[in-house]
Design an enzyme around this catalytic site. Structure first.
Site, PDB file in Angstrom:
ATOM      1  N   TYR A  16       0.784  -1.239  -0.067  1.00  0.00           N
ATOM      2  CA  TYR A  16       0.048   0.063   0.030  1.00  0.00           C
ATOM      3  C   TYR A  16       0.913   1.420   0.161  1.00  0.00           C
ATOM      4  O   TYR A  16       0.607   2.175   0.776  1.00  0.00           O
ATOM      5  CB  TYR A  16      -0.912  -0.018   1.251  1.00  0.00           C
ATOM      6  CG  TYR A  16      -2.229  -0.792   0.933  1.00  0.00           C
ATOM      7  CD1 TYR A  16      -3.122  -0.374   0.041  1.00  0.00           C
ATOM      8  CD2 TYR A  16      -2.418  -2.299   1.355  1.00  0.00           C
ATOM      9  CE1 TYR A  16      -4.348  -0.994  -0.010  1.00  0.00           C
ATOM     10  CE2 TYR A  16      -3.381  -2.895   1.282  1.00  0.00           C
ATOM     11  CZ  TYR A  16      -4.488  -2.360   0.352  1.00  0.00           C
ATOM     12  OH  TYR A  16      -5.625  -2.995  -0.068  1.00  0.00           O
ATOM     13  N   TYR A 144     -14.246  -4.626   3.878  1.00  0.00           N
ATOM     14  CA  TYR A 144     -12.992  -4.943   3.428  1.00  0.00           C
ATOM     15  C   TYR A 144     -12.672  -6.221   4.086  1.00  0.00           C
ATOM     16  O   TYR A 144     -12.622  -6.504   5.029  1.00  0.00           O
ATOM     17  CB  TYR A 144     -11.798  -3.734   3.780  1.00  0.00           C
ATOM     18  CG  TYR A 144     -10.540  -4.283   3.330  1.00  0.00           C
ATOM     19  CD1 TYR A 144     -10.030  -4.096   2.097  1.00  0.00           C
ATOM     20  CD2 TYR A 144      -9.689  -5.304   4.282  1.00  0.00           C
ATOM     21  CE1 TYR A 144      -8.860  -4.614   1.876  1.00  0.00           C
ATOM     22  CE2 TYR A 144      -8.335  -5.334   4.088  1.00  0.00           C
ATOM     23  CZ  TYR A 144      -7.839  -5.408   2.623  1.00  0.00           C
ATOM     24  OH  TYR A 144      -6.703  -5.871   2.430  1.00  0.00           O
ATOM     25  N   ASP A 248     -16.317 -12.244   9.557  1.00  0.00           N
ATOM     26  CA  ASP A 248     -15.105 -11.824   9.435  1.00  0.00           C
ATOM     27  C   ASP A 248     -14.340 -11.165  10.668  1.00  0.00           C
ATOM     28  O   ASP A 248     -14.453  -9.911  10.608  1.00  0.00           O
ATOM     29  CB  ASP A 248     -14.713 -11.154   8.046  1.00  0.00           C
ATOM     30  CG  ASP A 248     -13.188 -10.712   7.680  1.00  0.00           C
ATOM     31  OD1 ASP A 248     -12.694 -11.021   8.704  1.00  0.00           O
ATOM     32  OD2 ASP A 248     -12.996 -10.112   6.805  1.00  0.00           O
ATOM     33  N   LYS A 277      -4.573 -11.716  12.257  1.00  0.00           N
ATOM     34  CA  LYS A 277      -4.136 -10.617  13.192  1.00  0.00           C
ATOM     35  C   LYS A 277      -3.847 -10.813  14.724  1.00  0.00           C
ATOM     36  O   LYS A 277      -2.765 -11.171  14.973  1.00  0.00           O
ATOM     37  CB  LYS A 277      -5.199  -9.288  13.038  1.00  0.00           C
ATOM     38  CG  LYS A 277      -5.197  -8.932  11.560  1.00  0.00           C
ATOM     39  CD  LYS A 277      -5.786  -7.374  11.549  1.00  0.00           C
ATOM     40  CE  LYS A 277      -6.079  -6.814  10.217  1.00  0.00           C
ATOM     41  NZ  LYS A 277      -4.935  -6.197   9.594  1.00  0.00           N
TER      42      LYS A 277
HETATM   43  C1  LIG Z   1     -11.845  -7.309   8.205  1.00  0.00           C
HETATM   44  C2  LIG Z   1     -10.551  -8.150   7.599  1.00  0.00           C
HETATM   45  N1  LIG Z   1     -10.693  -8.957   6.989  1.00  0.00           N
HETATM   46  C3  LIG Z   1      -9.451  -9.468   6.275  1.00  0.00           C
HETATM   47  C4  LIG Z   1      -8.353  -8.556   6.103  1.00  0.00           C
HETATM   48  C5  LIG Z   1      -6.999  -9.345   5.485  1.00  0.00           C
HETATM   49  O1  LIG Z   1      -6.043  -9.544   6.298  1.00  0.00           O
HETATM   50  P1  LIG Z   1      -4.405  -9.717   5.799  1.00  0.00           P
HETATM   51  O2  LIG Z   1      -4.081  -8.231   5.457  1.00  0.00           O
HETATM   52  O3  LIG Z   1      -3.745 -10.488   6.937  1.00  0.00           O
HETATM   53  O4  LIG Z   1      -4.697 -10.489   4.363  1.00  0.00           O
HETATM   54  C6  LIG Z   1      -8.363  -7.616   6.845  1.00  0.00           C
HETATM   55  C7  LIG Z   1      -7.150  -6.815   7.000  1.00  0.00           C
HETATM   56  O5  LIG Z   1      -6.791  -5.644   7.377  1.00  0.00           O
HETATM   57  C8  LIG Z   1      -9.396  -7.255   7.784  1.00  0.00           C
HETATM   58  O6  LIG Z   1      -9.378  -6.035   8.330  1.00  0.00           O
END
Ligand SMILES: Cc1ncc(COP(=O)(O)O)c(C=O)c1O
Length: 437
Positions: A16, A144, A248, A277
């Site tokens: 990014y 996202y 998610d 995370k």
């Molecule tokens: C809600 C959510 N799902 C999926 C992802 C993707 O995770 P990664 O960056 O570890 O691929 C993120 C990343 O910020 C996220 O905030």
């Protein structure tokens, strides 16, 4: 000998990052607690937990030790045809803290893959049951879910993926009823969103496979909040209509919103949950997609095509499992949820101060997250406002990375009152002098 900065510039493509215009990255040499330390010895307070990963704090002695202990026993082993104690211990602990309907853990390595796996499980679940046309995914506008193709496809309206939009698969999108403190129109927005979902069901129920949501908080889409009641109603509608419910919780899991998971807070039982995370306390890349026995059982067959043919080389890496397991134990040993409740109380007090200024709007506060939008008097100034603010905060030793015109805090749970007060102070001074920046 070239400087490290020069070597970085010569060799590395950062995520990014528009390398033509961005200044050189800050070299971080070490980290402790809520702080990062640059190669020049300057301290930067990590107020967004290094992309929302760090939970108990950087370089926590017990977490460090868990990795060292594990490295001395088993570094890595492939996970098809093999298993190992750290993975089993972690899965056992995860199942204990997750809603009781979630029983089977599929490991992978990052948030996007956790989502990819959830999507593939959902699609194949219906196919395995003989409902091949139940293949349409539903998502909330502005969500996202990651940067891989499946995850991008369900991330409509986040604005990140315009270059790839022709290559993504089509989904159904319903409006996100974004809300904030002192919002008079919440119920109206929720009713619109839910009736949109109901209409979709009326028209296309036979095709709807699953709905994927970021429960309570859309992260990268701008730290946008929706209410617990809304998440509950949406979940109930999905359940009543044979649409799999995917939460998610990559960003919000592991205490961010005040309880261990957003599904606890909203009293929902998703069919599938995506975690990453905070799973390893921010130490190592790892993810888990956890589903019900009902889903898992529909993949059991003598026929190979009913198998979930998916896997990653580093699935269930033992070092990552060991640190993730220790992290879950720390939640109990250090009474981490109490620390989060304390951060929340501090945020609530600061919110009162913010509300008295004319400088902000759309104030949001959930658990350890505080977010608000900037009221800038100069319209044309907004375009690069987030970048300007990011560097302004950084120059004063604060890692705060606004998304568009939204400033937010999501600190590690070890942050002290003093560190939070320093942060509130710099934010207050910055936003109240905005037009002159
Ligand atoms: C809600 C959510 N799902 C999926 C992802 C993707 O995770 P990664 O960056 O570890 O691929 C993120 C990343 O910020 C996220 O905030």
């Amino acid at each position: 000998m070239k400087s490290l900065h020069q070597q970085d510039k010569d060799l590395i493509w950062h995520p990014y990052t528009q390398h033509l215009v961005e200044p050189e990255p800050i070299l971080i040499e070490r980290a402790k607690g809520a702080s990062l330390f640059t190669s020049e010895g300057n301290e930067v307070l990590d107020l967004i937990s290094s992309w929302w990963t760090t939970t108990h704090g950087h370089s926590h002695e017990k977490l460090n030790q868990a990795i060292i202990n594990q490295a001395e026993k088993l570094d890595h082993v492939m996970f098809a045809g093999f298993s190992h104690p750290p993975a089993i211990k972690l899965a056992t602990e995860l199942i204990t803290v997750l809603p009781k309907n979630l029983k089977k853990v599929f490991f992978s390595d990052n948030g996007s893959t956790a989502v990819e796996v959830a999507i593939k499980i959902a699609l194949q679940y219906w196919k395995n049951r003989g409902y091949s046309t139940k293949n349409k995914l539903v998502a909330l506008d502005g969500g996202y879910h990651g940067d891989t193709v499946g995850a991008m496809s369900v991330s409509k309206g986040s604005g990140f993926f315009n270059s790839y939009k022709d290559y993504l698969f089509s989904i159904e999108v319903i409006p996100f009823p974004e809300t904030w403190i002192q919002d008079d129109e919440r119920l109206e927005k929720e009713a619109i969103s839910l009736s949109y979902f109901m209409k979709l069901i009326e028209e296309k129920k036979q095709n709807l496979c699953a709905i994927i949501i970021e429960p309570l908080l859309q992260g990268a889409g701008g730290m946008r909040v929706c209410s617990i009641e809304y998440v509950r109603k949406l979940s109930q509608i999905a359940k009543e209509n044979d649409i799999l419910l995917i939460f998610d919780e990559v960003a919000v899991g592991f205490g961010r919103l005040g309880e261990m998971f957003a599904c606890n807070k909203s009293a929902c039982e998703p069919d599938i949950i995506c975690l990453s995370k905070g799973l390893t306390a921010g130490y190592l890349p790892m993810a888990a997609t956890v589903c019900t026995d009902e889903i898992y059982n529909n993949f059991l067959s003598q026929k190979i095509h009913k198998t979930l043919l998916h896997g990653h080389t580093f699935t269930a890496n033992p070092l990552a499992c060991a640190v993730a397991h220790k992290s879950l134990k720390l939640f109990q040993e250090e009474q981490t949820l109490k620390k989060i409740a304390h951060i929340e109380k501090k945020h609530v007090d600061f919110s009162q101060v913010l509300l008295k200024t004319n400088s902000i709007f759309k104030l949001r506060q959930v658990g350890s997250v505080l977010a608000f939008d900037i009221q800038s008097k100069k319209n044309n100034y907004k375009n690069n406002l987030s970048e300007k603010l990011r560097f302004l905060f950084l120059s004063q030793g604060f890692n705060i990375r606004p998304i568009g015109s939204s400033i937010y805090l999501m600190p590690p749970y070890c942050i002290s009152d003093k560190e939070l007060d320093r942060t509130y102070d710099v934010i207050f001074k910055t936003i109240t002098s905005l037009p002159t920046i």
